[in-house]
Design an enzyme around this catalytic site. Structure first.
Site, PDB file in Angstrom:
ATOM      1  N   GLY A  84     -30.539  19.119 -23.216  1.00 17.32           N
ATOM      2  CA  GLY A  84     -29.236  19.485 -22.666  1.00 17.32           C
ATOM      3  C   GLY A  84     -28.141  18.945 -23.577  1.00 17.32           C
ATOM      4  O   GLY A  84     -28.418  18.395 -24.647  1.00 17.32           O
ATOM      5  N   ALA A  85     -26.886  19.085 -23.164  1.00 17.21           N
ATOM      6  CA  ALA A  85     -25.765  18.527 -23.938  1.00 17.21           C
ATOM      7  C   ALA A  85     -24.570  18.372 -23.008  1.00 17.21           C
ATOM      8  O   ALA A  85     -24.508  18.993 -21.942  1.00 17.21           O
ATOM      9  CB  ALA A  85     -25.406  19.436 -25.101  1.00 17.21           C
ATOM     10  N   GLU A 105     -32.993  10.997 -28.198  1.00 18.51           N
ATOM     11  CA  GLU A 105     -32.830  12.462 -28.256  1.00 18.51           C
ATOM     12  C   GLU A 105     -32.558  12.921 -29.691  1.00 18.51           C
ATOM     13  O   GLU A 105     -33.038  13.976 -30.114  1.00 18.51           O
ATOM     14  CB  GLU A 105     -31.675  12.896 -27.344  1.00 18.51           C
ATOM     15  CG  GLU A 105     -32.023  12.805 -25.868  1.00 18.51           C
ATOM     16  CD  GLU A 105     -30.858  13.105 -24.945  1.00 18.51           C
ATOM     17  OE1 GLU A 105     -31.099  13.483 -23.797  1.00 18.51           O
ATOM     18  OE2 GLU A 105     -29.701  12.930 -25.364  1.00 18.51           O
TER      19      GLU A 105
HETATM   20  C1  A5P Z   1     -28.772  12.370 -21.905  1.00 18.29           C
HETATM   21  O1  A5P Z   1     -28.416  11.146 -22.423  1.00 18.29           O
HETATM   22  C2  A5P Z   1     -27.832  13.417 -22.374  1.00 18.29           C
HETATM   23  O2  A5P Z   1     -27.734  13.573 -23.742  1.00 18.29           O
HETATM   24  C3  A5P Z   1     -28.035  14.742 -21.686  1.00 18.29           C
HETATM   25  O3  A5P Z   1     -28.813  15.615 -22.441  1.00 18.29           O
HETATM   26  C4  A5P Z   1     -26.687  15.325 -21.446  1.00 18.29           C
HETATM   27  O4  A5P Z   1     -25.864  14.327 -20.879  1.00 18.29           O
HETATM   28  C5  A5P Z   1     -26.737  16.539 -20.517  1.00 18.29           C
HETATM   29  O5  A5P Z   1     -27.102  16.118 -19.249  1.00 18.29           O
HETATM   30  P1  A5P Z   1     -27.114  17.075 -18.000  1.00 18.29           P
HETATM   31  O6  A5P Z   1     -28.165  18.078 -18.238  1.00 18.29           O
HETATM   32  O7  A5P Z   1     -27.414  16.166 -16.853  1.00 18.29           O
HETATM   33  O8  A5P Z   1     -25.740  17.683 -17.888  1.00 18.29           O
END
Ligand code: A5P
Length: 234
Positions: A84-85, A105
């Site tokens: 995700g981001a 990540e």
């Molecule tokens: C985790 O540390 C993050 O990099 C997540 O990938 C990012 O915050 C997206 O999170 P959500 O999918 O909960 O929005």
């Protein structure tokens, strides 16, 4: 978060699950979107797939549904990483780490032949820093010292807390400074400048690591592979 945005995210995660094929080794990022991905993967009939999780949180979610797990030690090249981001710009640069897992990540993104990012359309931005601060994982010993350097770089750092008093601690045993930069003009330069500070483990600016972005939106799900596709969506 409105109910709609949640359903966009779920639809995008479902689409991403379809990219996982028999026999692959797949890096799994962290966060709520990845939990949706994991739920979808558990329903698919895929054989011989090994998942390398980036956080304790996603490792637990994957174990709960019976996915087969491995480590980077056993598989130093991944066929695919899905993550995700928090923000994605038109060049596919990103801010990640709202869940505190960005250090691992970034490693599973670098280790993968292909990286696919899954977001809802609220995560698409014109300039990084519009909505989210940049998470910077630091050695606890150096946290207050690094704050001054981050201010010199134009940021406004804030030590991440868990609840009112407790300092948030990452899976790696470190602290996070959430640093607001507002609109980031040169993500690649800032990423390097922050990582050059002694005591910094990793920051949440990701540059040049993404091949495609799967976006859930009001009208369905779109896979974005170019700047042109991106600009049509924002
Ligand atoms: C985790 O540390 C993050 O990099 C997540 O990938 C990012 O915050 C997206 O999170 P959500 O999918 O909960 O929005």
């Amino acid at each position: 978060m409105s109910l709609d945005v949640k359903s966009w995210k779920i639809a995008a995660a479902r689409e991403a699950a379809g990219l996982v094929k028999d026999g692959m080794v797949v890096g799994l990022g962290s966060g709520t979107t990845m939990v949706e991905l994991v739920k979808n993967l558990s329903k698919r009939k895929i054989k011989g797939v090994i998942f390398v999780p980036a956080s304790v949180m996603i490792e637990k979610a994957a174990k709960r549904v019976g996915l087969k797990l491995g480590t980077l030690g056993d598989h130093d090249e991944l066929d695919l990483t899905i993550d995700g981001a928090d923000e994605v710009d038109q060049n596919f640069n990103m801010i990640k780490g709202h869940g505190g897992a960005h250090a691992r990540e970034k490693i599973i993104a670098k280790a993968a032949r292909r990286v696919v990012i899954v977001v809802d359309s609220t995560k698409l931005v014109r300039k990084l820093g519009e909505r989210f601060p940049v998470p910077v994982e630091v050695l606890p010993f150096s946290a207050s010292f690094i704050e001054n350097d981050l201010i010199r770089l134009g940021g406004h750092p804030k030590l991440r807390k868990e609840g009112a008093k407790k300092t948030y601690v990452t899976d790696n045993g470190n602290y996070i400074l959430d640093v607001k930069f507002h609109r980031i003009q040169n993500p690649a330069k800032l990423e390097c400048e922050i990582n050059c500070l002694p005591g910094v483990i990793e920051n949440g600016i990701f540059v040049g690591l993404t091949d495609a972005v799967i976006v859930g939106h009001e009208g369905g799900v779109t896979t974005i592979r170019s700047k042109r596709d991106f600009l049509k969506r924002i």
